[in-house]
Design a protein around this motif. Structure first.
Motif, mmCIF file in Angstrom:
data_model
loop_
_atom_site.group_PDB
_atom_site.id
_atom_site.type_symbol
_atom_site.label_atom_id
_atom_site.label_comp_id
_atom_site.label_asym_id
_atom_site.label_seq_id
_atom_site.Cartn_x
_atom_site.Cartn_y
_atom_site.Cartn_z
ATOM 1 N N VAL A 162 92.219 5.967 -3.844
ATOM 2 C CA VAL A 162 91.607 5.522 -2.425
ATOM 3 C C VAL A 162 92.771 5.986 -1.232
ATOM 4 C CG1 VAL A 162 91.160 3.554 -1.056
ATOM 5 C CG2 VAL A 162 90.546 3.466 -3.446
ATOM 6 N N ARG A 163 91.988 6.490 -0.112
ATOM 7 C CA ARG A 163 92.897 6.715 1.127
ATOM 8 C C ARG A 163 92.242 5.674 2.065
ATOM 9 N NH1 ARG A 163 92.643 12.886 2.444
ATOM 10 N NH2 ARG A 163 94.189 12.955 0.831
ATOM 11 N N ILE A 164 93.242 5.243 2.798
ATOM 12 C CA ILE A 164 92.866 4.099 3.833
ATOM 13 C C ILE A 164 92.891 4.853 4.982
ATOM 14 C CG2 ILE A 164 93.379 1.925 5.046
ATOM 15 C CD1 ILE A 164 92.483 1.552 2.234
ATOM 16 N N GLY A 165 91.659 4.598 5.609
ATOM 17 C CA GLY A 165 91.638 5.428 7.154
ATOM 18 C C GLY A 165 91.889 4.274 8.318
ATOM 19 N N SER A 166 92.907 4.239 8.864
ATOM 20 C CA SER A 166 93.289 3.121 9.925
ATOM 21 C C SER A 166 94.277 3.702 10.583
ATOM 22 C CB SER A 166 93.507 1.893 9.304
ATOM 23 O OG SER A 166 94.966 1.845 8.658
ATOM 24 N N ARG A 167 94.593 3.000 11.953
ATOM 25 C CA ARG A 167 95.568 3.669 12.828
ATOM 26 C C ARG A 167 97.025 3.596 12.115
ATOM 27 N NH1 ARG A 167 92.696 0.461 16.567
ATOM 28 N NH2 ARG A 167 91.854 1.779 18.268
ATOM 29 N N SER A 168 97.316 2.391 11.097
ATOM 30 C CA SER A 168 98.416 2.146 10.759
ATOM 31 C C SER A 168 98.709 2.847 9.154
ATOM 32 C CB SER A 168 98.735 0.640 10.352
ATOM 33 O OG SER A 168 97.686 0.033 9.381
ATOM 34 N N ALA A 169 97.860 3.456 8.777
ATOM 35 C CA ALA A 169 97.669 4.210 7.525
ATOM 36 C C ALA A 169 98.601 5.595 7.822
ATOM 37 C CB ALA A 169 96.373 4.524 6.872
ATOM 38 N N GLU A 170 99.023 6.099 6.579
ATOM 39 C CA GLU A 170 99.500 7.602 6.433
ATOM 40 C C GLU A 170 98.465 8.598 5.811
ATOM 41 O OE1 GLU A 170 101.513 10.487 7.940
ATOM 42 O OE2 GLU A 170 101.752 8.758 8.676
ATOM 43 N N PRO A 171 98.103 9.603 6.267
ATOM 44 C CA PRO A 171 97.861 9.866 7.609
ATOM 45 C C PRO A 171 97.114 8.686 8.658
ATOM 46 C CG PRO A 171 96.618 11.363 6.449
ATOM 47 C CD PRO A 171 97.432 10.361 5.607
ATOM 48 N N PRO A 172 97.368 8.612 9.620
ATOM 49 C CA PRO A 172 96.732 7.674 10.615
ATOM 50 C C PRO A 172 95.207 8.236 10.958
ATOM 51 C CG PRO A 172 98.347 8.715 11.872
ATOM 52 C CD PRO A 172 98.541 9.206 10.561
ATOM 53 N N PHE A 173 94.468 7.176 11.183
ATOM 54 C CA PHE A 173 93.267 7.698 11.596
ATOM 55 C C PHE A 173 92.760 6.807 12.838
ATOM 56 C CE2 PHE A 173 88.466 6.676 11.615
ATOM 57 C CZ PHE A 173 88.058 7.815 11.755
#
Length: 280
Positions: free
Chosen positions: A36-47
């Protein structure tokens, strides 16, 4: 090769992966042994939806994605942004997009159409008003304060549990047979907001009641609490649209997607109370 091994090279992007539904989707996928890759401002890489330079890095290597647009797929400009993202996802090799939208939202349906045309396989999860709004979102403070002042009048709503939303989304992401489906999902019965708040009060042991207010009063209260006009105005337009009774009738979407009935609001309220959602 085991089932887990067969998914080692597959990555599922979960946009809004720290939110009410995305968090639950990510937990379920990880429990299945999927990457799983999280897509959010605080994730890495950010989204960030409004920063297209962030899209490429999060799409790299992704085979499927859960698309939860923030703040809402029915907001102005959402359809165009979703179209651009979905087309970029298709170009990046993403095979399947599962998008969450709101039931009864005309503009959200336009967002759905943009996603359908992007060139990937797709599934639409069109949800009614979230039960978790009472415990994990903007109504939580009102429950704690004892008065849920909201512009819904005596309109009934078949509140959907976010656990059911996540189960439907994960099924669409991981199982055969969901491609090209639009699942309009609701709870099993309709409740007025007064009835829902009464069930929250019973489950939590708190003294809390529902107070119907006008949409202008609701907008003024949000503005007073610091919400910007670019959020308040479209949100109020959205509530005016969907809280007119159009969504009062339950649907069989959860049954169609999962082969079981959706969770009842009373069960949600008891579980939320047991988790400490409304504790002081």
């Amino acid at each position: 090769m085991t089932q887990t091994d067969s998914h080692d090279q597959e990555i599922t992007l979960v946009l809004g992966g720290t939110g009410k539904t995305g968090r639950r989707v990510a937990e379920r996928l990880r429990a299945q042994g999927r990457q799983v890759r999280i897509g959010s401002r605080s994730a890495e890489p950010p989204f960030e939806w409004q920063d297209r330079s962030t899209w490429g890095p999060v799409l790299d290597g992704v085979t499927s994605a859960y698309v939860a647009y923030s703040p809402d797929a029915g907001f102005p400009g959402a359809a165009e942004t979703i179209q651009a993202f979905a087309e970029q996802a298709a170009q990046a090799g993403v095979r399947h997009l599962v998008m969450l939208t709101g039931r009864g939202e005309k503009e959200a349906q336009r967002s759905e159409e943009m996603l359908r045309q992007a060139g990937t396989e797709w599934t639409i999860v069109r949800a009614s008003f979230f039960a978790q709004n009472f415990s994990e979102d903007f109504l939580n403070d009102l429950v704690r304060g004892g008065v849920v002042a909201f512009p819904a009048g005596d309109v009934a709503e078949p509140f959907i549990d976010a656990e059911d939303i996540a189960d439907v989304a994960v099924a669409a992401l991981t199982e055969e047979g969901h491609t090209g489906q639009t699942y309009e999902i609701t709870g099993p019965r309709s409740l007025t907001f007064a009835e829902a708040v009464a069930q929250v009060a019973e489950a939590s042991g708190r003294q809390v009641h529902y107070q119907p207010i006008s949409i202008d009063e609701f907008a003024a209260a949000m503005t007073e609490h610091g919400a910007p006009p670019e959020f308040v105005n479209p949100l109020c337009e959205l509530f005016t649209e969907i809280l007119d009774g159009r969504n009062a009738t339950p649907t069989d979407g959860v049954q169609r997607a999962l082969g079981r009935a959706p969770r009842d609001f009373a069960d949600y309220a008891r579980a939320a109370a047991a988790s400490g959602a409304w504790d002081d």
